[in-house]
Design an enzyme around this catalytic site. Structure first.
Site, mmCIF file in Angstrom:
data_model
loop_
_atom_site.group_PDB
_atom_site.id
_atom_site.type_symbol
_atom_site.label_atom_id
_atom_site.label_comp_id
_atom_site.label_asym_id
_atom_site.label_seq_id
_atom_site.Cartn_x
_atom_site.Cartn_y
_atom_site.Cartn_z
ATOM 1 C CB CYS A 2 -0.907 0.016 1.238
ATOM 2 S SG CYS A 2 -1.855 -1.505 1.464
ATOM 3 N NE ARG A 50 -6.556 -4.155 1.406
ATOM 4 C CZ ARG A 50 -7.427 -5.113 1.599
ATOM 5 N NH1 ARG A 50 -8.719 -4.896 1.378
ATOM 6 N NH2 ARG A 50 -7.056 -6.306 2.032
ATOM 7 N N GLY A 76 2.813 -2.999 3.663
ATOM 8 C CA GLY A 76 3.693 -4.153 3.727
ATOM 9 C C GLY A 76 2.948 -5.455 3.924
#
Length: 631
Positions: A2, A50, A76
């Site tokens: 993201c 996202r 992550g």
């Protein structure tokens, strides 16, 4: 995977500008095209883009804890989140999603900053605690995921996954730091202890920081470090078995995904290791992607095809040629800061190719740093042996003058460049390794910088931070210190920056299983001879993979993922080289000597010297300055 951003006001009662935070977030849409979130309260705002990989339908961000006390934005993957969730459930925590974001929130509530030690993954995240009114930010061990920060003129603390997120804020000052220009021409990138803009910083890898209202941000605190101070005392066969087990565990954990997954494949030891073990762990053909070059001496596609055939992968490849140089502006825009590792162009191409087939790709990055796989490690280990037997005074008096009179041979293979070896032996191990890593040495930089630029630098030398880092390293010998510098300086500043920006530019998640911290920590304790042996690096890794990969793949000379830019700047791209050194944008900066830049280009084009890397640096800087001025 993201993009995150946030604003934290000095005054806890101050409102956060929704439109500004939205611009910061949406400047990074490429990092997260699947969704966007925003949360604001008095004095704070968090934003998120996202890319859906785990719990595709759930886990929206910013995410609140069940009691609404804490809010997180996270970039992550946490590979052990399922095991952590089971442990946290036993401690009374409840979960309403199937992803890893909620696990981080619960882990932080349970263990505070110590939760970082339990996280196995790549991450940069920010957690706001509504009770204490504090903001907690953290970055993973190796710096796989980036995090830029800045304190704005009104005291507001801002953060973002990329510099372009901060550039979207109208109050950010855009003054270039001359010390960053010195750093850039030394290394080819701006290392993590600095940024191209004054006042902008990067949270160091393996660090966290806490920000409070009415206070200046606290200095970052280190929560993880790698040590080369200890040694294993194991039989070689046992070491190989442990390494192979770590490799399998690391790759299996990084194959967890709710979207299609594949791998980059160059045909070298590292990517072939990843593909071989992925194939063993998968019940379907692994999707592999490779990039080739139009110069036979640099093309590795035949090796990649061989591995693809051996493991029956679903293989795809693409060729890079000078015509792709028309994408240079897009490449520069990926990085925000000037970035002159020429392998970024083929890396961007292989990421774009992979994204046509998968959403997640595993890479072989990290093994060279962990297991001493670069040619410079082999040379440095040999030079260190000589330094042990020859006093420093003798080396300076004898080898220094010899290096000065020995003819320069840029064209020759490294073992035949006696001048380079003589020069290295005249220096300390730390100074020599800094020289080996650098693109331009102090004299070469001074030759192109203007007198006013030299005065501005005030004696600052970009090599010194790396030298200091090596001298303070928890290490036993020179090879240890070199690898420590690679893991702490070179890896986050160059390799991981390159892969993060080029993959995220096309909304591809890249994962680095060979940077599993348990594997790297084990490798750091290997005896020197298990890393460099018989004039070859990565001895222990190759031994561990001997039953999986052919011997000629394991032991062929390392080729590297580089462009044939020296040839291109003398042919197809010579006009580009000349245009770069005559750029008004660069010459008006006052940093350079115009005549020196012109000589640099003409000497290269005529074949008198090899200045390809320096010319690439100038081209990328010129493009970057254009982007910064347009923001």
């Amino acid at each position: 995977m993201c993009g995150i951003a946030g604003l934290f006001a000095r005054d806890r009662q101050a409102p956060v500008d929704r439109s500004v935070l939205t611009r910061m977030r949406d400047s990074m849409t490429h990092r997260g095209p699947d969704g966007a979130g925003l949360w604001l309260a008095q004095g704070v705002g968090l934003a998120h883009r996202r890319l859906s990989v785990i719990d595709v339908e759930g886990s929206p961000q910013p995410m609140h804890s069940r009691d609404e006390r804490t809010v997180i934005v996270f970039n992550g993957e946490i590979y052990n989140y399922r095991a952590l969730r089971r442990e946290l459930r036993q401690n009374g925590h409840r979960f309403s999603t199937e992803g890893d974001t909620e696990v981080i929130l619960a882990a932080w509530r349970e263990w505070g900053s110590r939760c970082l030690e339990r996280l196995d993954g790549m991450f940069a995240f920010a957690i706001y605690d509504r009770n204490s009114r504090k903001l907690f930010l953290a970055r993973d061990r190796f710096g796989v995921k980036p995090l830029f920060t800045a304190t704005l003129p009104d005291g507001t603390f801002a953060f973002s996954s990329e510099l372009k997120g901060l550039l979207a804020h109208p109050a950010l000052e855009r003054e270039v730091d001359p010390l960053a220009i010195e750093d850039y021409f030394t290394w080819g990138y701006v290392p993590d202890h600095r940024s191209i803009l004054k006042g902008v910083e990067k949270l160091p890898a393996g660090h966290f920081m806490v920000v409070e209202h009415d206070m200046a941000p606290r200095p970052p605190e280190r929560w993880w470090d790698i040590s080369f101070a200890d040694r294993h005392h194991m039989h070689e066969a046992d070491e190989a078995e442990v390494i192979h087990s770590h490799l399998c565990d690391a790759i299996e954990s990084r194959m967890v995904s709710d979207v299609p997954i594949g791998a980059f494949l160059s045909g070298g030891v590292d990517s072939s290791t990843v593909v071989a073990l992925m194939s063993d762990l998968s019940d379907r053909p692994v999707t592999t992607c490779s990039i080739g070059f139009d110069v036979a001496g640099l093309d590795e596609t035949a090796y990649a095809r061989r591995i693809a055939s051996q493991f029956s992968t679903d293989h795809h490849e693409r060729m890079v040629d000078p015509a792709m140089f028309d994408r240079i502006d897009a490449l520069a825009a990926m990085f925000d800061e000037p970035f002159a590792d020429a392998s970024a162009l083929p890396t961007a191409e292989v990421c774009a190719l992979a994204r046509q087939h998968v959403t997640v790709a595993l890479s072989g990055d990290g093994a060279d740093e962990a297991f001493a796989g670069y040619r410079r490690h082999v040379f440095h280990a040999g030079e260190e042996n000589a330094r042990k037997w020859l006093p420093a005074g003798f080396r300076r008096k004898v080898f220094g003058p010899l290096a000065a009179i020995y003819p320069k041979a840029d064209w020759a293979p490294r073992p035949l460049r006696a001048r380079s070896t003589l020069h290295a032996l005249a220096l300390s191990g730390e100074e020599a390794y800094a020289s080996a890593l650098s693109v331009m040495g102090p004299q070469d930089r001074a030759a192109i910088f203007s007198p006013s630029m030299m005065r501005t630098l005030g004696g600052y030398r970009a090599e010194q931070p790396l030298i200091d880092l090596m001298r303070a390293a928890p290490a036993r010998n020179g090879l240890d210190r070199a690898q420590y510098a690679d893991l702490k300086f070179w890896l986050p500043g160059d390799i991981l920056t390159k892969v993060d920006r080029t993959s995220m530019a096309v909304s591809l998640e890249a994962r680095e299983p060979l940077l599993d911290h348990r594997l790297v920590e084990f490798a750091a304790c290997l005896p020197k001879a298990r890393r460099v042996f018989g004039g070859e690096g990565k001895y222990a890794l190759k031994r561990a993979m001997a039953g999986d990969l052919p011997a000629d793949i394991l032991h062929r000379p390392k080729q590297g993922f580089v462009l044939p830019i020296a040839q291109w700047f003398r042919t197809d791209l010579r006009d580009t080289a000349r245009a770069a050194v005559r750029s008004e944008r660069l010459l008006d900066s006052g940093w350079f000597d115009a005549d020196a830049l012109s000589r640099l280009a003409e000497d290269h084009i005529a074949g008198r010297r090899d200045h390809a890397r320096e010319l690439w640096q100038l081209v990328m800087l010129e493009r970057n300055m254009s982007l910064l001025s347009n923001n």
